[in-house]
Design a protein around this motif. Structure first.
Motif, mmCIF file in Angstrom:
data_model
loop_
_atom_site.group_PDB
_atom_site.id
_atom_site.type_symbol
_atom_site.label_atom_id
_atom_site.label_comp_id
_atom_site.label_asym_id
_atom_site.label_seq_id
_atom_site.Cartn_x
_atom_site.Cartn_y
_atom_site.Cartn_z
ATOM 1 N N CYS A 64 0.891 -1.390 -0.040
ATOM 2 C CA CYS A 64 0.084 0.035 0.191
ATOM 3 C C CYS A 64 0.825 1.181 0.184
ATOM 4 C CB CYS A 64 -0.778 0.083 1.217
ATOM 5 S SG CYS A 64 -1.605 1.722 1.468
ATOM 6 N N VAL A 77 -6.595 -2.371 -3.750
ATOM 7 C CA VAL A 77 -7.072 -1.293 -4.511
ATOM 8 C C VAL A 77 -6.219 -0.628 -5.434
ATOM 9 C CG1 VAL A 77 -8.801 0.579 -4.434
ATOM 10 C CG2 VAL A 77 -9.031 -1.216 -2.667
ATOM 11 N N LEU A 128 -5.873 2.399 -8.360
ATOM 12 C CA LEU A 128 -6.664 3.333 -9.135
ATOM 13 C C LEU A 128 -5.746 3.997 -10.200
ATOM 14 C CD1 LEU A 128 -7.629 5.030 -6.138
ATOM 15 C CD2 LEU A 128 -9.301 4.138 -7.608
ATOM 16 N N LYS A 161 -2.294 5.173 -8.069
ATOM 17 C CA LYS A 161 -2.443 4.834 -6.658
ATOM 18 C C LYS A 161 -2.612 3.177 -6.271
ATOM 19 C CE LYS A 161 -4.285 9.160 -5.302
ATOM 20 N NZ LYS A 161 -5.631 9.658 -4.513
ATOM 21 N N HIS A 162 -1.953 2.817 -5.382
ATOM 22 C CA HIS A 162 -1.999 1.425 -4.734
ATOM 23 C C HIS A 162 -2.412 1.456 -3.512
ATOM 24 C CE1 HIS A 162 -0.574 0.203 -8.813
ATOM 25 N NE2 HIS A 162 0.260 1.226 -8.498
ATOM 26 N N LEU A 163 -3.665 1.004 -2.971
ATOM 27 C CA LEU A 163 -3.974 1.181 -1.783
ATOM 28 C C LEU A 163 -4.501 0.002 -0.886
ATOM 29 C CD1 LEU A 163 -6.012 4.534 -1.990
ATOM 30 C CD2 LEU A 163 -3.863 4.525 -1.107
ATOM 31 N N GLU A 178 -7.105 -2.107 1.798
ATOM 32 C CA GLU A 178 -8.684 -1.666 1.758
ATOM 33 C C GLU A 178 -8.638 -0.338 2.708
ATOM 34 O OE1 GLU A 178 -12.002 -4.633 2.720
ATOM 35 O OE2 GLU A 178 -10.550 -5.471 1.386
ATOM 36 N N ALA A 196 -7.884 3.006 1.521
ATOM 37 C CA ALA A 196 -8.563 3.163 0.161
ATOM 38 C C ALA A 196 -10.084 3.644 0.784
ATOM 39 C CB ALA A 196 -9.189 1.871 -0.672
ATOM 40 N N SER A 254 -9.709 7.259 1.997
ATOM 41 C CA SER A 254 -9.229 8.007 0.994
ATOM 42 C C SER A 254 -10.376 8.810 0.243
ATOM 43 C CB SER A 254 -8.245 7.717 0.022
ATOM 44 O OG SER A 254 -8.644 7.299 -1.018
ATOM 45 N N VAL A 283 -12.519 7.604 -3.808
ATOM 46 C CA VAL A 283 -12.486 6.079 -3.983
ATOM 47 C C VAL A 283 -13.930 5.433 -3.709
ATOM 48 C CG1 VAL A 283 -11.263 3.804 -3.389
ATOM 49 C CG2 VAL A 283 -10.121 5.990 -3.387
#
Lengths: 175, 351
Positions: free
Chosen positions: A3, A12, A14, A25-27, A29, A32, A35, A38
């Protein structure tokens, strides 16, 4: 992949285009959910799905079993591949999935109109012909009970579903 | 009667004697039926298949579908015999090519046949010359009743007669009318027929039904809807709306050719006759196209010394299996094309 915010596994991903620039973006759960911009993940399972799963689990009936014919072993996906059913019972087993297909193929029709055999006294649960190997009564009843159970669950008639579940257990115990 | 006796003449449906036979070659109806308690054929074991075949053979032969009926065991029959039955429209191509216990019962006059273990346990068919929809339906319904008095058909209160493929479920009825439409093809109006047919949810196919291309200006129009519409309803639509309209179109196109393009029309017809009377090698597809033009010439009375009956016979007897049966030997490639050309020359120069 980790993340962007914390060290947890990112689930997640994006891709955003802002002023012509691509931002990825890499998040995880949690991050996300926190933020902005999302879409919130589906958090809760509807109550009827929970109940369905519960009743199914306790009746020895999995969701997938509902789409396999007990008589010929054909599954819905096998049918979709070959376009052919394995036996007459498939029309009952897959009735719900089949209806929209039939409507598309037959100008919106849902029921037969026309000739019928003079001896047609049975409905969909056609009795096996004399030449067919005789089945023990119990095994003929079980698929019907399971089908009724699935239908009861579908109609959200849980009282009836519970009764049917008990009957199925009893029948299975006797076999 | 045996299979070998069939080769010397055309079946009833090709005699060219039925109503509207200048345009309508044949009327075909078929019913799909399955036996309750047995799996459909895709899921039947070898043993169940054999059981079905022997039981159904027995019943079909005991039912007196016609004054004289013969049965062909297709599992045992050589390829050329199976091909012969396909060329005579008595069995389907898939039925000829399949494996395992299967057969066909054929009425001596070839107006009716019952395929055993095709896609469904039983495929009953009636085939008649020209436009004979009511007669064909009457005949097939009677055969269906006869079989039903001995057999327990798979039937469902909601879905009707149950079939292996749900595209046939309900009545299990397919009505196919074979039309000869050379003038619509020549005037480029055939697309209109296709579009009109599509709007009415009808399929347009070639000479041998499903999956075959239209050759020699022959088109088979068939219904696709089998659920929610009665047999009489489907037959009635063909009889009162679909077929008369197409016949009118074709007649109109023929008149246009005759009045406005007489020389071009005669050129087509006479060229076809010239080639058929002189060629030394003829492929089967080329033959179909030439015979098609010849048939149009005869129907429009541009040719007077050839009968429609002769042309109809040539359509059938010049096809591969028939040609080889008549010659009594296996023929491939140029040998076959030469035999075909010889046979046609002899028939067309002789009468």
């Amino acid at each position: 992949m980790k993340c962007d915010n914390c060290n947890k596994q990112a689930t997640v991903h994006l891709t955003e285009i802002r002023n012509g620039k691509k931002i990825e973006k890499h998040l995880c759960e949690q991050c996300a959910a926190a933020s902005e911009g999302v879409p919130a993940a589906k958090q809760h399972t509807p109550i009827n799905e929970l109940l369905t799963n519960f009743v199914m689990a306790h009746s020895g009936l999995s969701k997938d079993m509902g789409s396999t014919c007990e008589h010929c072993g054909v599954t819905w996906s096998e049918f979709r591949q070959s376009g052919l059913f394995g036996c007459q019972h498939d029309y009952d087993v897959f009735e719900k999935d089949l209806a929209p297909l039939l409507q598309r193929a037959h100008e919106g029709a849902t029921h037969h109109v026309g000739k019928s055999p003079a001896r047609a006294t049975r409905g969909g649960e056609a009795a096996p012909a004399a030449a067919a190997p005789a089945r023990p009564r119990k095994t003929v009843d079980l698929p019907r009970l399971r089908k009724e159970l699935a239908r009861a669950v579908e109609m959200e008639d849980y009282e009836r579903a519970a009764k049917l579940r008990d009957q199925i257990r009893e029948a299975e115990g006797e076999l | 009667m045996k299979l070998g006796d069939l080769t010397n003449h055309a079946g009833e449906w090709l005699r060219g004697s039925g109503p509207m036979s200048d345009i309508v070659i044949s009327t075909r109806v078929r019913l799909a039926r399955n036996i309750s308690g047995f799996p459909f054929l895709a899921r039947a074991s070898r043993h169940q298949r054999q059981l079905l075949e022997s039981r159904l053979r027995e019943v079909v032969l005991a039912c007196n579908l016609a004054p004289q009926v013969f049965y062909v065991d297709l599992e045992a029959a050589p390829e050329i015999d199976r091909q012969l039955l396909v060329e005579r429209h008595l069995i389907s191509r898939p039925h000829a090519a399949a494996e395992g216990a299967r057969g066909v019962a054929v009425a001596d006059d070839e107006t009716a046949s019952v395929m055993v273990n095709e896609e469904d346990h039983l495929r009953i068919q009636v085939l008649r010359s020209g436009l004979q929809l009511d007669q064909a339906w009457e005949q097939i319904s009677r055969i269906d009743d006869l079989l039903e008095s001995h057999l327990d058909f798979a039937y469902h209160a909601r879905f009707g007669y149950l079939t292996a493929c749900p595209t046939n479920v309900g009545t299990g009825l397919r009505v196919s009318v074979m039309l000869h439409l050379p003038a619509l093809k020549l005037t480029g109006e055939i697309e209109k027929v296709f579009r009109a047919a599509k709007d009415l949810r009808l399929a347009v196919r070639g000479l041998y039904g499903e999956g075959t291309e239209a050759t020699g200006d022959f088109y088979q129009i068939s219904n696709q809807t089998t659920l929610g519409r009665s047999e009489e309803d489907v037959i009635g639509e063909f009889k009162l709306q679909v077929i008369p309209k197409i016949i009118d179109y074709e007649h109109h196109a023929r008149r246009t050719l005759l009045n406005d393009r007489t020389v071009a029309l005669d050129d087509k017809v006479c060229r076809a006759l010239g080639i058929l009377r002189s060629a030394r090698l003829l492929a089967s597809e080329e033959t179909l196209f030439l015979l098609s033009h010849l048939r149009m010439g005869v129907n429009l009375e541009r040719l007077k010394d050839i009968s429609v009956n002769t042309i109809n016979e040539l359509f059938l007897l010049t096809q591969p299996a028939h040609l080889q049966k008549i010659q009594g030997r296996r023929l491939e490639g140029d040998l076959r094309r030469a035999a075909r050309a010889d046979y046609i020359r002899q028939r067309l120069n002789g009468n």
